[in-house]
Design a protein around this motif. Sequence first.
Motif, short mmCIF file in Angstrom:
data_model
loop_
_atom_site.label_atom_id
_atom_site.label_comp_id
_atom_site.label_asym_id
_atom_site.label_seq_id
_atom_site.Cartn_x
_atom_site.Cartn_y
_atom_site.Cartn_z
N ALA A 199 30.56 31.77 53.38
CA ALA A 199 31.46 32.17 54.63
C ALA A 199 33.32 31.97 53.99
N ARG A 200 32.89 31.35 53.21
CA ARG A 200 33.97 31.28 52.42
C ARG A 200 34.45 32.67 51.73
N GLU A 201 33.93 32.57 51.05
CA GLU A 201 33.49 34.47 49.48
C GLU A 201 34.11 35.08 50.46
N ALA A 202 33.55 35.24 52.03
CA ALA A 202 33.53 35.94 52.81
C ALA A 202 35.04 35.71 53.02
N LEU A 203 35.11 35.10 53.89
CA LEU A 203 36.44 35.00 54.54
C LEU A 203 37.87 35.74 53.29
N VAL A 204 37.42 34.97 52.03
CA VAL A 204 38.28 35.69 50.81
C VAL A 204 38.18 36.39 51.04
N ALA A 205 37.27 37.58 50.89
CA ALA A 205 37.45 39.15 50.51
C ALA A 205 37.82 39.54 51.20
N LEU A 206 37.38 39.15 52.36
CA LEU A 206 38.27 40.17 54.11
C LEU A 206 39.38 39.80 54.01
N LEU A 215 44.74 32.42 56.54
CA LEU A 215 45.06 31.65 57.13
C LEU A 215 44.53 31.33 58.79
N ASN A 216 44.92 32.90 59.67
CA ASN A 216 44.80 32.82 61.33
C ASN A 216 42.97 32.52 61.11
N THR A 217 42.75 33.40 60.72
CA THR A 217 41.47 33.95 60.77
C THR A 217 40.41 32.31 60.42
N LEU A 218 40.96 31.53 59.59
CA LEU A 218 40.65 30.10 58.94
C LEU A 218 40.91 29.66 60.29
N GLU A 219 41.68 29.43 60.75
CA GLU A 219 42.46 28.63 62.62
C GLU A 219 40.83 29.15 63.82
N GLY A 231 30.63 14.99 63.86
CA GLY A 231 32.09 15.29 63.71
C GLY A 231 32.55 16.56 62.99
N VAL A 232 31.65 16.92 62.73
CA VAL A 232 32.16 17.71 61.28
C VAL A 232 31.33 19.25 62.34
N ARG A 233 32.99 20.23 61.56
CA ARG A 233 32.69 21.47 62.19
C ARG A 233 32.46 22.42 60.71
N LEU A 234 31.06 22.67 60.84
CA LEU A 234 30.41 23.45 59.49
C LEU A 234 31.05 25.13 60.24
N VAL A 235 31.70 25.73 58.85
CA VAL A 235 31.93 27.08 59.37
C VAL A 235 30.89 27.89 58.84
N SER A 236 30.14 28.83 59.97
CA SER A 236 28.83 29.62 59.24
C SER A 236 29.83 31.17 59.02
N LEU A 237 28.64 31.67 58.37
CA LEU A 237 29.44 33.29 58.17
C LEU A 237 29.23 33.96 59.55
N LYS A 238 28.83 33.80 60.13
CA LYS A 238 28.71 34.95 61.20
C LYS A 238 29.25 34.31 61.99
N THR A 239 30.29 33.32 61.81
CA THR A 239 31.60 33.08 62.53
C THR A 239 33.11 33.18 62.62
N VAL A 240 32.88 33.28 60.31
CA VAL A 240 33.70 34.15 59.54
C VAL A 240 33.82 35.63 60.39
N GLU A 241 32.83 36.07 59.96
CA GLU A 241 32.50 37.63 60.38
C GLU A 241 33.21 38.19 61.56
N ILE A 244 37.19 37.49 62.13
CA ILE A 244 37.97 38.92 61.58
C ILE A 244 37.53 39.62 62.21
N GLN A 245 36.29 40.16 62.40
CA GLN A 245 35.82 41.64 62.95
C GLN A 245 36.32 41.96 61.80
N ARG A 246 36.68 42.68 61.55
CA ARG A 246 37.42 43.82 60.39
C ARG A 246 37.75 43.80 58.94
N ARG A 247 37.56 44.21 57.96
CA ARG A 247 38.72 43.72 56.66
C ARG A 247 40.04 44.26 57.09
N ALA A 248 40.95 43.91 56.58
CA ALA A 248 42.25 44.20 57.00
C ALA A 248 41.87 45.26 55.27
N THR A 249 42.68 46.34 56.40
CA THR A 249 43.07 47.42 55.57
C THR A 249 44.98 47.45 55.08
#
Length: 442
Positions: A199-206, A215-219, A231-241, A244-249
Amino acid sequence: MTLFEHRMARDLDRLAPLAERMRPRNLAGFVGQEHILGPDTVLKRSLDAGHIPSMVLWGPPGTGKTTLAQIIANSVNAHFERVSAVTSGVADLRRVVSEAGDRLGMHGGRTILFVDEIHRFNKAQQDVILPHVERGTVILIGATTENPSFEVISPLLSRARVYTLRQLTNGQISEILDSAISDSERGLANLNPTIEDDAREALVALSNGDARIALNTLELAVNGTPPEATGVRLVSLKTVEDAIQRRATLYDKSGDQHYDTISAFIKSVRSSDPDAAVYWLARMLHSGEDLMFIARRLVILAAEDVGLADPNALTVAVSAQQAVHLVGMPEGRIPLSEATVYLASAPKSNRAYMAINEALRDAERSMNEPVPLHLRNAVTDLMRDQEYGKGYKYTHDYEGGFTPTQNLPENFRGKRYYQPSEQGYEAEVSNRLKRWWGNREG
């Protein structure tokens, strides 16, 4: 500041997007741009000495232009006035300048005028700022995503340094995300987020080098992830995708990215690199570039860069243009790709292009060169008396359909504009012309 204003400012800080809350407050927390802010750079030494030149910060979105301007103001204890070229006009600029003059006169306080998206100010608006920047009433810091050479008036540019901010690297984006995840005051640490590696790799790349998007996508992703029993929030790849919906162009069809990308496309085709050419084509298509603009460039490429090394290239390019006009997108990508690969893979020659350019230069310098008499049509008795057409050799009367003739004006006798290369079909053209004309004295 009144109690009400203080409370409103506090609430705004609390409710602001993560990217706004996480703005670093000093250079120690600023990530990236070491090429202009490193310890041995002129700008860093200037800031340390308390001297702030007027400047234009030019770079992609999310690279820290606004943040850097605020840090600079804080570092020299200057009053910071921010205006947006989108919403502000001449009246706003005159107010800021007037207050800056009063501030300077009363206690010597400096004012930094930060103009966000300065490229959107017209010439008249930029002219309003000019004399006050020159006198030092305000220190201008402009921010722009567009090339200031084209968007900022020359007199203003001559009084300001242009600093180019670079797109943030994946490592720098990752560092910014780590800071937000671990910060309990302004960041997300109180929500106990953990982001999975993929999920981190995808967020960084996207995020495409844009810290604001990251940052705003992470939030959004963290708030959209329910806490587990621990109490931990485990952010998955699906949640990140999903967040963000679509890679910033990073693309503006009327700005630098438009010109830079088409330049990369053209030069990749010219360099006979079909892989790079198709990549830049895909970038343009993904960004919604005008299909006819791309098709026109392919037609020009076929004539200019492939030329007679492969005469079929122009036919392929024109056919692609017609096909795209007929079918549009998404199917139009296919003939555009076919033509791109064909032109990139074809042998190259610009000799026909060079020939017309040189001939045009000569035509411009010698507009009154007479047409040789034997090339003129004798359609009247007077013309025949003037020896129009005399000595003209009809090539079909000669063996092989060729006989040497002098067809240029006398002052250009022996001049060669078209000198074929030895590439592709043009090698055959070269041999044929050598057979006919030899060294071409006549």
